[in-house]
Design an enzyme around this catalytic site. Structure first.
Site, PDB file in Angstrom:
ATOM      1  CD  GLN A   1       4.867  -3.943   8.082  1.00 12.36           C
ATOM      2  OE1 GLN A   1       5.576  -3.036   8.463  1.00 12.36           O
ATOM      3  NE2 GLN A   1       4.457  -4.025   6.834  1.00 12.36           N
TER       4      GLN A   1
ATOM      5  CG  ASP B   1      -2.983  -7.999   6.709  1.00 13.14           C
ATOM      6  OD1 ASP B   1      -2.472  -7.047   6.099  1.00 13.14           O
ATOM      7  OD2 ASP B   1      -2.563  -9.172   6.623  1.00 13.14           O
TER       8      ASP B   1
ATOM      9  CB  THR C   1       1.291  -7.878   0.303  1.00 13.11           C
ATOM     10  OG1 THR C   1       0.907  -6.594   0.797  1.00 13.11           O
ATOM     11  CG2 THR C   1       2.654  -7.768  -0.362  1.00 13.11           C
TER      12      THR C   1
ATOM     13  CE  LYS D   1     -14.127   1.250   7.076  1.00 12.59           C
ATOM     14  NZ  LYS D   1     -15.397   0.562   7.236  1.00 12.59           N
TER      15      LYS D   1
ATOM     16  CE  LYS E   1     -12.075  -8.178   7.538  1.00 11.61           C
ATOM     17  NZ  LYS E   1     -10.989  -8.726   6.678  1.00 11.61           N
TER      18      LYS E   1
ATOM     19  CE  LYS F   1      -1.507  -1.588   9.306  1.00 10.77           C
ATOM     20  NZ  LYS F   1      -1.934  -3.006   9.431  1.00 10.77           N
TER      21      LYS F   1
ATOM     22  N   GLY G   1     -17.980  -3.112   7.761  1.00 15.60           N
ATOM     23  CA  GLY G   1     -17.852  -3.510   6.361  1.00 15.60           C
ATOM     24  C   GLY G   1     -16.679  -2.776   5.743  1.00 15.60           C
TER      25      GLY G   1
ATOM     26  CG  ASN H   1       6.608  -5.066   4.832  1.00 14.05           C
ATOM     27  OD1 ASN H   1       6.442  -3.878   4.516  1.00 14.05           O
ATOM     28  ND2 ASN H   1       7.168  -5.408   5.977  1.00 14.05           N
TER      29      ASN H   1
HETATM   30  P1  GDP Z   1      -4.358  -3.095   6.559  1.00 12.52           P
HETATM   31  O1  GDP Z   1      -3.116  -3.741   6.087  1.00 12.52           O
HETATM   32  O2  GDP Z   1      -4.393  -2.918   8.044  1.00 12.52           O
HETATM   33  O3  GDP Z   1      -4.681  -1.809   5.846  1.00 12.52           O
HETATM   34  O4  GDP Z   1      -5.532  -4.107   6.225  1.00 12.52           O
HETATM   35  P2  GDP Z   1      -5.730  -4.932   4.845  1.00 12.52           P
HETATM   36  O5  GDP Z   1      -6.197  -4.005   3.822  1.00 12.52           O
HETATM   37  O6  GDP Z   1      -4.534  -5.744   4.552  1.00 12.52           O
HETATM   38  O7  GDP Z   1      -6.839  -5.980   5.265  1.00 12.52           O
HETATM   39  C1  GDP Z   1      -8.070  -5.588   5.742  1.00 12.52           C
HETATM   40  C2  GDP Z   1      -9.149  -6.200   4.830  1.00 12.52           C
HETATM   41  O8  GDP Z   1     -10.411  -6.106   5.462  1.00 12.52           O
HETATM   42  C3  GDP Z   1      -9.308  -5.456   3.522  1.00 12.52           C
HETATM   43  O9  GDP Z   1      -9.686  -6.365   2.527  1.00 12.52           O
HETATM   44  C4  GDP Z   1     -10.445  -4.484   3.813  1.00 12.52           C
HETATM   45  O10 GDP Z   1     -11.152  -4.103   2.644  1.00 12.52           O
HETATM   46  C5  GDP Z   1     -11.309  -5.294   4.724  1.00 12.52           C
HETATM   47  N1  GDP Z   1     -12.056  -4.545   5.740  1.00 12.52           N
HETATM   48  C6  GDP Z   1     -11.705  -3.438   6.426  1.00 12.52           C
HETATM   49  N2  GDP Z   1     -12.635  -3.145   7.347  1.00 12.52           N
HETATM   50  C7  GDP Z   1     -13.585  -4.084   7.247  1.00 12.52           C
HETATM   51  C8  GDP Z   1     -14.802  -4.346   7.955  1.00 12.52           C
HETATM   52  O11 GDP Z   1     -15.188  -3.666   8.888  1.00 12.52           O
HETATM   53  N3  GDP Z   1     -15.521  -5.452   7.562  1.00 12.52           N
HETATM   54  C9  GDP Z   1     -15.126  -6.257   6.539  1.00 12.52           C
HETATM   55  N4  GDP Z   1     -15.884  -7.301   6.243  1.00 12.52           N
HETATM   56  N5  GDP Z   1     -13.975  -6.048   5.872  1.00 12.52           N
HETATM   57  C10 GDP Z   1     -13.227  -4.979   6.217  1.00 12.52           C
HETATM   58  P1  IMO Z   2       0.112  -4.518   6.682  1.00  8.35           P
HETATM   59  O1  IMO Z   2       0.704  -3.144   6.763  1.00  8.35           O
HETATM   60  C1  IMO Z   2       0.408  -8.733   7.765  1.00  8.35           C
HETATM   61  C2  IMO Z   2       4.409 -10.444   8.080  1.00  8.35           C
HETATM   62  C3  IMO Z   2       4.815 -11.482   7.061  1.00  8.35           C
HETATM   63  C4  IMO Z   2       5.789 -12.309   7.875  1.00  8.35           C
HETATM   64  C5  IMO Z   2       6.489 -11.269   8.731  1.00  8.35           C
HETATM   65  C6  IMO Z   2       7.815 -10.777   8.153  1.00  8.35           C
HETATM   66  O2  IMO Z   2      -0.637  -4.780   5.427  1.00  8.35           O
HETATM   67  O3  IMO Z   2      -0.663  -4.830   7.919  1.00  8.35           O
HETATM   68  P2  IMO Z   2       8.547  -9.265   6.109  1.00  8.35           P
HETATM   69  O4  IMO Z   2       8.143  -9.297   4.666  1.00  8.35           O
HETATM   70  O5  IMO Z   2       8.225  -7.975   6.784  1.00  8.35           O
HETATM   71  O6  IMO Z   2       9.947  -9.697   6.320  1.00  8.35           O
HETATM   72  O7  IMO Z   2       7.643 -10.403   6.799  1.00  8.35           O
HETATM   73  O8  IMO Z   2       5.582 -10.158   8.805  1.00  8.35           O
HETATM   74  N1  IMO Z   2       3.936  -9.166   7.509  1.00  8.35           N
HETATM   75  C7  IMO Z   2       2.661  -8.770   7.500  1.00  8.35           C
HETATM   76  N2  IMO Z   2       1.553  -9.421   7.895  1.00  8.35           N
HETATM   77  N3  IMO Z   2       0.324  -7.466   7.319  1.00  8.35           N
HETATM   78  C8  IMO Z   2       1.428  -6.800   6.933  1.00  8.35           C
HETATM   79  O9  IMO Z   2       1.398  -5.491   6.592  1.00  8.35           O
HETATM   80  C9  IMO Z   2       2.661  -7.469   6.985  1.00  8.35           C
HETATM   81  N4  IMO Z   2       3.936  -7.131   6.661  1.00  8.35           N
HETATM   82  C10 IMO Z   2       4.702  -8.166   6.998  1.00  8.35           C
HETATM   83  O10 IMO Z   2       3.716 -12.234   6.634  1.00  8.35           O
HETATM   84  O11 IMO Z   2       5.083 -13.156   8.743  1.00  8.35           O
HETATM   85 MG    MG Z   3      -2.516  -5.385   4.936  1.00  3.52          MG
END
Ligand code: GDP
Ligand code: IMO
Ligand code: MG
Length: 421
Positions: free
Chosen positions: A221, A11, A297, A16, A328, A14, A412, A36
């Site tokens: 991940q 999270d 998710t 973005k 962020k 990536k 952002g 996941n």
């Molecule tokens: P990923 O799994 O690595 O693609 O990340 P996620 O989408 O799960 O989580 C990142 C969250 O942060 C999302 O809600 C994005 O919209 C938000 N986000 C990404 N870059 C920024 C940033 O620079 N600032 C803020 N405030 N939010 C961001």
């Molecule tokens: P993105 O790609 C954050 C975490 C789960 C759990 C552990 C194992 O959005 O960054 P699983 O379902 O893979 O067996 O869960 O890994 N996890 C993540 N945490 N971002 C993810 O993906 C994740 N995918 C799995 O919360 O702790």
């Molecule tokens: Mg994510």
């Protein structure tokens, strides 16, 4: 081929950044993980969360590949594609799926839940998407792959696997009453997946490389969730690091170019497992609120804490990161003082800045370097020159410690809130 991956516990942002960088590439490919993942993209005032579809899908000139290293849930893929209906995406042209990608079947999800339930308070905190059981079957050489759905005896192959799973589920006394309904959805989705472009993706990827096309491999991940190097057993079941892009797409290590390592200006983790800089106080709560730290998710609240340099250095080392992207930064606007963990103190009193095997079980205390916050909005900042001095100092300190340039700072969630240095 360049690789973009998360250096923390997922999270990092990536989705973005793949979307931002995509115009520089001809191909975007996912190489591991499955539903996941939740990758968020924001542009034109709309927010999208992708789970299995690569984040280049909104750019019509890009070929998006779901690679062999991915575990794919047909039900979720069908829903994802239907959910993108309003974007008039040409799936025949812009999306291909490896015939060697592994299929998540309904009983994998039941097994995931059964295993978690049996672990009690030692549970991993899995997303319950069936990831672990599916990779288990892949390594155990009994899984079904996307190419199998084209075979006339797919149903029989499916049944063999389900019968095996049912034995395990009955061992765990796990109810299977939902299975029939899930199977209905599954076979409907399998028919839908048959209509997609199913290919030998390793040839497509290597042909693209041979004709000097640029490929971006999109990690899911994060490195601290890697099955070998993460905080085992609180990890996911795939190779989330650069090496995973080689095995998950069929690309030789010598073909890897830049490795973009993404990290948040602080840390988050969802699910169980060690997190040395986790904050349990009002500061952590404020971070969660300001950063909207709830899983893309599962919607679960993410655990929050200060940036952890020993962990980041470790991730940079195992991935061979060539450029860092800090995400962020704007979330730290609210703090007068920002802390960065530079070392850990072990229960013996020894100070270390490495992640050893034992560290998962030890109660380590972070050593913090306090830094002055910038305390102003970054929402409209569009160049590095406009950064407040304190943010410039934060970036400079991290670069000095990490020995890799921070080439991008995100301020952002929107595409435009991205500052290149
Ligand atoms: P990923 O799994 O690595 O693609 O990340 P996620 O989408 O799960 O989580 C990142 C969250 O942060 C999302 O809600 C994005 O919209 C938000 N986000 C990404 N870059 C920024 C940033 O620079 N600032 C803020 N405030 N939010 C961001
Ligand atoms: P993105 O790609 C954050 C975490 C789960 C759990 C552990 C194992 O959005 O960054 P699983 O379902 O893979 O067996 O869960 O890994 N996890 C993540 N945490 N971002 C993810 O993906 C994740 N995918 C799995 O919360 O702790
Ligand atoms: Mg994510």
């Amino acid at each position: 081929m360049d690789v973009l991956l998360g250096l923390q516990w997922g999270d990092e942002g990536k989705g973005k950044i793949v979307d931002v960088l995509a115009p520089q590439y001809e191909v975007v490919a996912r190489f591991q993980g499955g539903p996941n993942a939740g990758h968020t993209l924001e542009f034109d005032g709309i927010k999208h969360v992708l789970h299995q579809i690569p984040s280049g899908i909104f750019r019509s000139q890009i070929l998006n590949i779901i690679g062999n290293g991915v575990v794919l849930d047909p039900i979720i893929l069908k829903k994802e594609i239907e959910g993108l209906g309003k974007f008039s995406i040409d799936y025949q042209k812009n999306l291909v799926v490896s015939k060697k990608a592994t299929i998540i079947i309904p009983t994998h999800k039941l097994l995931d839940a059964a295993y978690e339930q049996s672990k009690g308070d030692k549970k991993i905190g899995s997303t319950l998407k069936g990831i672990g059981p599916t990779y288990q079957d892949k390594i155990g050489r009994s899984a079904l792959r996307i190419g199998d759905i084209l075979s006339p005896d797919f149903r029989e192959k499916y049944q063999v696997l389900v019968d095996k799973h049912k034995t395990t589920l009955s061992f765990y006394s796990f109810p299977v009453d939902k299975l029939e309904e899930m199977e209905g959805q599954f076979f409907e989705a399998v028919e839908f997946v048959k209509s997609l472009n199913l290919i030998d993706s390793e040839y497509v990827v290597n042909d693209a490389l041979a004709s000097h096309k640029k490929i971006l491999a999109e990690g899911a991940q994060g490195s601290l969730l890697d099955v070998d190097f993460g905080s085992y057993p609180f990890v996911t079941s795939s190779t989330t690091m650069t090496a995973g892009a080689c095995t998950g797409l069929g690309v030789a290590p010598s073909k890897i170019g830049e490795v973009f390592g993404i990290f948040k200006a602080y840390c988050t983790r969802v699910g169980s497992g060690p997190f040395p800089t986790e904050l349990f106080d009002a500061t952590g709560e404020a971070m969660r609120k300001e950063g909207n730290e709830f899983g893309s998710t599962t919607g679960r609240p993410r655990r929050c804490g200060w940036l952890d340099l020993p962990a980041l250095k470790y991730s940079i080392m195992i991935n061979g990161v060539t450029q860092l992207f800090m995400m962020k930064a704007d979330v730290l606007n609210i703090f007068d003082e920002i802390k960065v963990c530079t070392d850990y103190v072990l229960p013996t009193g020894e100070k270390i800045d490495r992640l050893s095997f034992e560290i998962t079980d030890l109660d380590v205390k972070p050593v913090y370097k306090p830094m002055k916050g910038w305390h102003c909005s970054l929402a409209d900042v569009r160049s590095y020159d406009e950064f407040p001095t304190e943010l410039k100092e934060y970036v400079a300190f991290l670069e000095e410690e990490l020995k890799v340039p921070i080439k991008l700072v995100s301020v952002g969630p929107d595409r435009v809130q991205t500052i290149l240095r």
